[in-house]
Scaffold this active site. Sequence first.
Site, PDB file in Angstrom:
ATOM      1  CG  ASP A  17       2.519   6.949   0.383  1.00 64.77           C
ATOM      2  OD1 ASP A  17       3.576   6.981   0.991  1.00 64.77           O
ATOM      3  OD2 ASP A  17       1.523   6.316   0.816  1.00 64.77           O
ATOM      4  N   PRO A  18      -0.658   6.553  -2.741  1.00 66.21           N
ATOM      5  CG  PRO A  18      -2.713   7.092  -3.729  1.00 66.21           C
ATOM      6  CD  PRO A  18      -1.676   7.609  -2.800  1.00 66.21           C
TER       7      PRO A  18
END
Lengths: 789, 789
Positions: A472-473
């Site tokens: 989930d950068p």
Amino acid sequence: MTAFIDNGTRFRLTDPTIAPNAAGYLWNKKMMVQVNCRGYAVAQYMDPEPRKYAHVPTIAGQTFMQPEQGYFTHHPGRFFYVRDNEAGTLFSAPYEPVRAGADTYAFEPGLSDVRWVVEKDGIRIETTLRLPVDDVLELWSVSITNVSGRARDISLVPYFPVGYMSWMNMGGHFDAGLNAIVCTSVTPYQKVEQYFKNRHLKDITFLSADRKPDHFEICQQAFEGEGGLHNPSALQDRADLADGDAIYEVPAAIMQWNLKLEAGATDKLRLVFGPAKDEAEIARLKRDYLDTDEAALTRAYDDYIADGAGSLRIKTPDPEFDTFVNNWLPRQVFYHGDTNRLTTDPQTRNYLQDALGMTFIHPEKTREAILRSVSQQFASGKMPDGILLSEEAELKYINQVPHTDHGVWLAVAMEVYLDETGDRAILSEMAGFADSDEQASVADHITRALDFLAGAVDHRGLPFIEQGDWCDPMNMVGYKGKGVSGWLAEASSYAMTVWAGICRASGDEATAERLEAEAKSLNERINTFFWKEDRYGRGITDDDVLFGIGSDKEGRIFLNAQSWALLSGAADEDRKQKLLAAISGELDTPYGTMMFAPAYTAMRDDVGRVTQKWPGSAENGAVYNHAAAFYAAALYHRNEGERAFSVLRRMLTGSNEADIARRGQIPLYVPNYYRGAYYQFPRTAGRSSNLFNTGTASWYYRLVIERLFGLKGDGEGVVIAPQIPAEWPSCSFTRTFRGAHFEVSFERDPALKGRTIEVDGALIDGNRLASVEAGHTYRVVVREGAAKG
Amino acid sequence: MTAFIDNGTRFRLTDPTIAPNAAGYLWNKKMMVQVNCRGYAVAQYMDPEPRKYAHVPTIAGQTFMQPEQGYFTHHPGRFFYVRDNEAGTLFSAPYEPVRAGADTYAFEPGLSDVRWVVEKDGIRIETTLRLPVDDVLELWSVSITNVSGRARDISLVPYFPVGYMSWMNMGGHFDAGLNAIVCTSVTPYQKVEQYFKNRHLKDITFLSADRKPDHFEICQQAFEGEGGLHNPSALQDRADLADGDAIYEVPAAIMQWNLKLEAGATDKLRLVFGPAKDEAEIARLKRDYLDTDEAALTRAYDDYIADGAGSLRIKTPDPEFDTFVNNWLPRQVFYHGDTNRLTTDPQTRNYLQDALGMTFIHPEKTREAILRSVSQQFASGKMPDGILLSEEAELKYINQVPHTDHGVWLAVAMEVYLDETGDRAILSEMAGFADSDEQASVADHITRALDFLAGAVDHRGLPFIEQGDWCDPMNMVGYKGKGVSGWLAEASSYAMTVWAGICRASGDEATAERLEAEAKSLNERINTFFWKEDRYGRGITDDDVLFGIGSDKEGRIFLNAQSWALLSGAADEDRKQKLLAAISGELDTPYGTMMFAPAYTAMRDDVGRVTQKWPGSAENGAVYNHAAAFYAAALYHRNEGERAFSVLRRMLTGSNEADIARRGQIPLYVPNYYRGAYYQFPRTAGRSSNLFNTGTASWYYRLVIERLFGLKGDGEGVVIAPQIPAEWPSCSFTRTFRGAHFEVSFERDPALKGRTIEVDGALIDGNRLASVEAGHTYRVVVREGAAKG
């Protein structure tokens, strides 16, 4: 109409319209092909980078594999037109492009083939796709049977569009000597250097058959004419194909056989389709795969797939789950571990997690992957963003964006490998570095990776996130060099604790103590800086804003930040209850647990990239199964087996029509995500990405083996600690482990208090066998009392 | 059915199947749209690099503009479904996707609009596309008339597919306030830097109408359903569209109006379609283009196009030629000169040749272009591969491959500019360099470019070709640094001679003499090293192999190497006759003169890239019209006017059905090529590239003005030297020149010997007027005797 499981090794979908994108996939050492129930296909092979031999009809963009692949009339596929030469009627198997409907229809992906059986107006056509083990080639067999009870005059016309091969040079001709349609092209280039790089490429796509076609066509446009692909001009008025060629025109491989079939008669045909470097290679492929016994080829590929069958067989009251775990899950794990997702530069975290799963199938591959990974480590301890699998490979796409978490995964993968194999010798293997002539033991490499993580922290001791960490950068949280990651703090802490345990078992007490102290102190900092509003925040931005908390408007809770706080031990029991309640209330959906919620619907400048992805899709609030698997791991870790199982179970699409239609997938793999944003965009929530590349498979298999059925190595011994859901009155499984064989049954006995474990007829103290004897078959009975043990 | 010219400013094609790719094009300051007779469309705009707002249904590759654009069912287009709500029948205008056929059909591209008129089953639908002058927007007007004589109940459904906008984020919703379908997206990026670069992009595509639709749909897949685009599910069973949205689904802008039309009644609708940055921009565009008087908008764009009408009007016995030269040719020249082909980094040679053509329309633009070009020259005299039009622009695609000929074009463009304008002041304008703080006069810049060319030669004094020169670059002839170019030797010689003349007229005798000597000596070397087997070879490879000669198997003769030997004067009369014979025998075809022949069918390693292109296509033996225009220039230069005209004339497709069907084009522009390889691949020879980006237009216009009608500046005066083809008994033209107006008639008088020229009623001596008075109208009569003068 319904879709249902035919048996454990073959699915059957009986209506191509309820789940239009439902697909099977096959792969071998060099290629992958995903074919859907309607006949559309996406295939890739390594040459040495991923390439295609059947193209869309326009100049395609080069990207990484995309989820939710969109299909359209002229998309590549493998279609078989069947024309009744008396009535003049036309249909196509399996469904596209005519979409005529069928009297009976079945899409039947199996473990080592994909098959369709379609019957219409008294003609049954069965088409099967198989692959060889080592070559890039599709092996098609077609069987056409007259079930109408009267003689029939039929034309069978396989139509394999080749598409826009190249703006520079493309065309096609029929080669009588090869009995093949040969579509030639030159991969475009403009710089001289590129010409020399391209010379080895397989720029030909060909279709050959085991007998001469009566006619053929190669110009896509000439075939289609004004009729359209649903009613091609070339097939109207009972005409024969014109034996045409393609001269810098979009080519298609189209052959025609005119067949007179007596009542009850069957005719068979074999085709091979794929890329080639030159005519000599076509000749060789034809010799090896058309002029040979089909059964032997089938056996060879069956054997290849069987070789990845995994180490566990289960029997539970949930046959769909059994089917998945016994056949499809290890197949998916094997695909990842054996092909590295058909890339030359897998992301480090993916590579190590794929290797983690391979521990349960071919642990020697895991060993190789760990050794290769540490040998590309920097002397600073930093792990690279991707692992290069060959000399020529280079980092591409997302691997050019620096991420900070790669050091975590070595310890995680190593723990699984050691527990499963007991191969502690790996720890003293020597390996070099990417940027130094030094050599160090694998153990030292991993310690160095963790020390690097411990050092890459801000004034508060929190790890920098830079341009992103796990999947989930948000690549703008910390791009100015100040922002920090809550999840990475937790993951680092967890990895340090794991690794400390391994160091201690190796007698390296000093490192163990140092890392444990660091993990403890990290946990304290996590609680100080990230715990807020009954959850752990996801990070703190460059501008010092804590986000992923209850008072945020969107992105109010992130699953990973909770799961890894459970794994790392940062969350005590009180916090655990609170965060589980938050997950229940905000992330759980009928299709699984979302990665975060609410999905961002607009850019939040201080939180970054994730807000740019479509709400509900990967990286913006999907049910991201990999994150859900971490969550399940955390739940098992904290003895929440019931809840963990429900998370795992929801990753599988059901066998009922509504669920399959909703998700667009039959449950032969866990996709990387189902659409999320359930409370925001309910219409599309639950829809499958139809992408089977995901670390989920490894974690899922690991959790089923180590946690659900609970048979896990522990030093020289083995621990038996299943966490069986209450809804199962009993179950059993067999498992190979370090050369031994375990036959385990689990029974509930309401008369019992606690749990008993009987091994080879004798009750044991506790749940551990001190040693495991290779070759021995252990018969284990676990009895569970009313109150779980 | 036939296709014919309606009048000078509008074509009409009455059958979309005989020339399926026949297309019209419109442009303005910021965009270009090419729409074909069937409704397919390709549009591009600058943002600041070229971008699309309607996409193919898959992830498209980023390339330069491709010839022979392939269309397929789901290709972008602008389609208008018309459904009879009583009968339930469906057709679509103009033709796709239903392909229902029509009772009458007309595709009518005009100078400043593109119109279709289709009538079927008593419903006539007229759709017209226009553009504004300054905004990126399509202005559509739709008029639907009931000509059936009875009341009708109709649904009109414009279907504008938007396609695969982005893998990152795409979707669409109806905005009632804007009365628009708003399709949103985020241009994909992975690196943080790119996010900031992308922020300004127009990531919205919208469709708005001048009244509220009764219903709408935005999800392409929901609209199409199982019916297919030729019979969409959403339009079956007299249903209304479902007012749906697109949630990370491929969007389309689809509106529905239910119309009750009395007999004879007409209903009208206006639509606007295009990209936008945000809602505010949509609101502004809507205000400016929907809430305004349509006639005023039309006038504004008509005026813009009329502003490029050019300086020549002709009347000859060849009406098709007149139409082309009076209307379509200057329009094509204007398009190039005013938009720079919608690139930010035009190739230097293209930029200068486009500017050359603009001399006859807006010479101030030519002046600008020359000044800009020299200011990007290197101090060494070398010209860059492309001219950057803005600060942010960078060299892309082919402009990253070094080519050696760019210095030639400054002198060539300057000659035309000076002849037309007499503006010698440009020569002393000062300009800097790309890599130095120096300033130099434009004249010095050009001298330096030619001196650089003179110096970049091998031991024989022949110019290196490196990775290529003009548009038949074989980028491996000289990549090792040894190979030389025959054509470039000729072009350099020609440019030096041209420039020497200009220097002499400026009094710079020293430079003139030096360059003339160099040109003379170059010509000698050309004859020594390249003349062989009755033709000029194209080049000599790194390995010292002369190629493009009669004993070669393929690539036996190159047109450019012959044309420029005529221009440079290297070819004496004897050689001229021999090379013309070779051209006649080996290059001339019914569709024009091929660039070289035979086309390469396989790689010849020592000759390079050209062999990798498909035989007959651009750069491998096509009738490359730009090269043919050079050839015509050379023929005029050497007083072969008859032959020159026949070369020019063959560039225009005929008005007969067979020719249009063969070439797939109606003659409203000269395409960059027709397929060649006429003797090798006759089936496809003559087919149009359907690409109107080409320097051909400039040269064609120049030759028509300066040579065919022969009125050309000469210092302060003007020379009158038409070369009228023998097949024309008479002709006349008007021409503006340096503010004066010329009315010229040409007559044949068999009684006459030689040629007489009468100006304002008086015979003049010779063919030159010493001065031209602005504002004056010159009446000129050229009388030609039996034997041409």
